[in-house]
Design a protein around this motif. Structure first.
Motif, short mmCIF file in Angstrom:
data_model
loop_
_atom_site.label_atom_id
_atom_site.label_comp_id
_atom_site.label_asym_id
_atom_site.label_seq_id
_atom_site.Cartn_x
_atom_site.Cartn_y
_atom_site.Cartn_z
N LEU A 233 8.02 1.79 14.77
CA LEU A 233 7.55 0.74 15.31
C LEU A 233 7.55 1.19 17.14
N ASP A 234 8.71 1.93 17.37
CA ASP A 234 8.88 2.26 18.81
C ASP A 234 7.89 3.10 19.02
N GLN A 235 7.29 4.31 18.35
CA GLN A 235 6.32 4.80 18.72
C GLN A 235 4.86 4.46 18.96
N ALA A 236 4.83 3.42 18.04
CA ALA A 236 3.50 2.77 18.10
C ALA A 236 3.30 1.80 19.43
N LEU A 237 4.42 1.06 19.78
CA LEU A 237 4.45 0.22 20.93
C LEU A 237 4.38 1.27 22.17
N GLU A 238 5.25 2.23 22.15
CA GLU A 238 5.09 2.96 23.40
C GLU A 238 3.69 3.58 23.79
N TYR A 239 3.18 3.90 22.62
CA TYR A 239 1.57 4.40 22.74
C TYR A 239 0.69 3.02 23.36
N VAL A 240 0.97 2.00 22.90
CA VAL A 240 0.14 0.95 23.39
C VAL A 240 0.44 0.60 24.73
N ALA A 241 1.80 0.36 25.09
CA ALA A 241 2.07 0.00 26.15
C ALA A 241 2.00 0.94 27.36
N GLY A 242 1.48 2.32 26.74
CA GLY A 242 1.31 3.31 27.89
C GLY A 242 0.11 3.20 28.41
N HIS B 118 0.68 -1.27 0.02
CA HIS B 118 -0.11 -0.04 0.01
C HIS B 118 0.68 1.31 0.08
N GLY B 119 2.17 1.08 0.16
CA GLY B 119 3.07 2.14 -0.02
C GLY B 119 3.04 3.42 1.22
N ARG B 120 2.41 2.86 2.28
CA ARG B 120 2.18 3.67 3.48
C ARG B 120 3.30 4.20 4.25
N SER B 121 3.33 5.44 4.60
CA SER B 121 4.54 5.92 5.44
C SER B 121 4.53 5.48 6.90
N GLY B 122 5.73 5.77 7.45
CA GLY B 122 5.77 5.28 9.07
C GLY B 122 5.07 6.00 9.72
N GLY B 123 4.73 7.22 9.48
CA GLY B 123 3.77 8.15 10.46
C GLY B 123 2.27 7.48 10.06
N ASP B 124 1.74 7.07 8.98
CA ASP B 124 0.60 6.14 8.64
C ASP B 124 0.60 4.90 9.67
N PHE B 125 1.80 4.36 9.78
CA PHE B 125 1.68 3.27 10.32
C PHE B 125 1.53 3.32 11.69
N VAL B 126 2.00 4.48 12.26
CA VAL B 126 1.78 4.77 13.92
C VAL B 126 0.18 5.10 13.97
N LEU C 100 -2.43 4.23 12.11
CA LEU C 100 -3.06 3.27 11.89
C LEU C 100 -3.30 2.29 13.22
N VAL C 101 -2.08 1.98 14.07
CA VAL C 101 -1.78 1.27 15.12
C VAL C 101 -2.80 1.78 16.27
N LYS C 102 -2.60 3.37 16.31
CA LYS C 102 -3.21 4.03 17.39
C LYS C 102 -4.88 3.85 17.27
N ASP C 103 -5.32 4.23 16.09
CA ASP C 103 -6.85 4.07 15.68
C ASP C 103 -7.42 2.55 15.94
N GLN C 104 -6.59 1.79 15.43
CA GLN C 104 -6.89 0.17 15.82
C GLN C 104 -7.15 0.15 17.40
N PHE C 105 -5.95 0.23 18.23
CA PHE C 105 -5.91 0.24 19.47
C PHE C 105 -6.82 1.02 20.16
N ASP C 106 -7.04 2.12 19.85
CA ASP C 106 -7.94 3.08 20.63
C ASP C 106 -9.38 2.37 20.64
N GLN C 107 -9.75 1.97 19.44
CA GLN C 107 -11.18 1.28 19.35
C GLN C 107 -11.19 -0.07 20.09
N LEU C 108 -10.34 -0.87 20.07
CA LEU C 108 -10.20 -2.21 20.75
C LEU C 108 -10.28 -1.88 22.08
N TYR C 109 -9.37 -0.95 22.57
CA TYR C 109 -9.20 -0.71 24.21
C TYR C 109 -10.56 -0.14 24.75
N ALA C 110 -11.37 0.74 23.97
CA ALA C 110 -12.54 1.15 24.43
C ALA C 110 -13.53 -0.26 24.52
#
Length: 114
Positions: free
Chosen positions: A83-92, A36-44, A46-56
């Motif tokens: 990846l570090d940014q995404a995992l830090e968000y989830v683990a926080g 899909h040619g997404r950027s690193g920022g896009d990856f972060v 996507l992870v945040k959006d997925q996490f926020d919904q599932l966490y709720a």
């Protein structure tokens, strides 16, 4: 079994002692970056959006957020910080269990679910 991408909770299959553990094609670094040619920022994001919904949703019942990673993709030096940014968000967040598919299956099976 990690082939069924249809749920965010484990469940038993119609085969004795076999479970389906959630797996994601959407949060798969191979697809996100190479197909899909997404950027690193896009990856972060996507992870945040997925996490926020599932966490709720997890306030009512546990959820699994599968994050499919491949060292030859996410392990590239120019992607590692994302990846570090995404995992830090989830683990926080409180109550998050950072684990493996095998540990999820073992936990689910140990609950005696049928």
């Amino acid at each position: 079994m990690l082939d069924w991408t249809n749920d965010d909770q484990p469940y038993r299959l119609n085969v004795p002692r076999m479970l389906s553990v959630p797996y994601s094609l959407e949060l798969n670094d191979l697809g996100i970056f190479t197909m899909h040619g997404r950027s690193g920022g896009d990856f972060v994001q996507l992870v945040k959006d997925q996490f926020d919904q599932l966490y709720a949703e997890s306030a009512e019942s546990g959820r699994v957020m599968a994050l499919a990673l491949h060292p030859f993709v996410i392990g590239q030096a120019f992607r590692a910080k994302y990846l570090d940014q995404a995992l830090e968000y989830v683990a926080g967040h409180d109550g998050v269990w950072l684990t493996t598919s095998d540990e999820i299956a073992g936990h689910y099976a140990g609950l005696g679910r049928s």
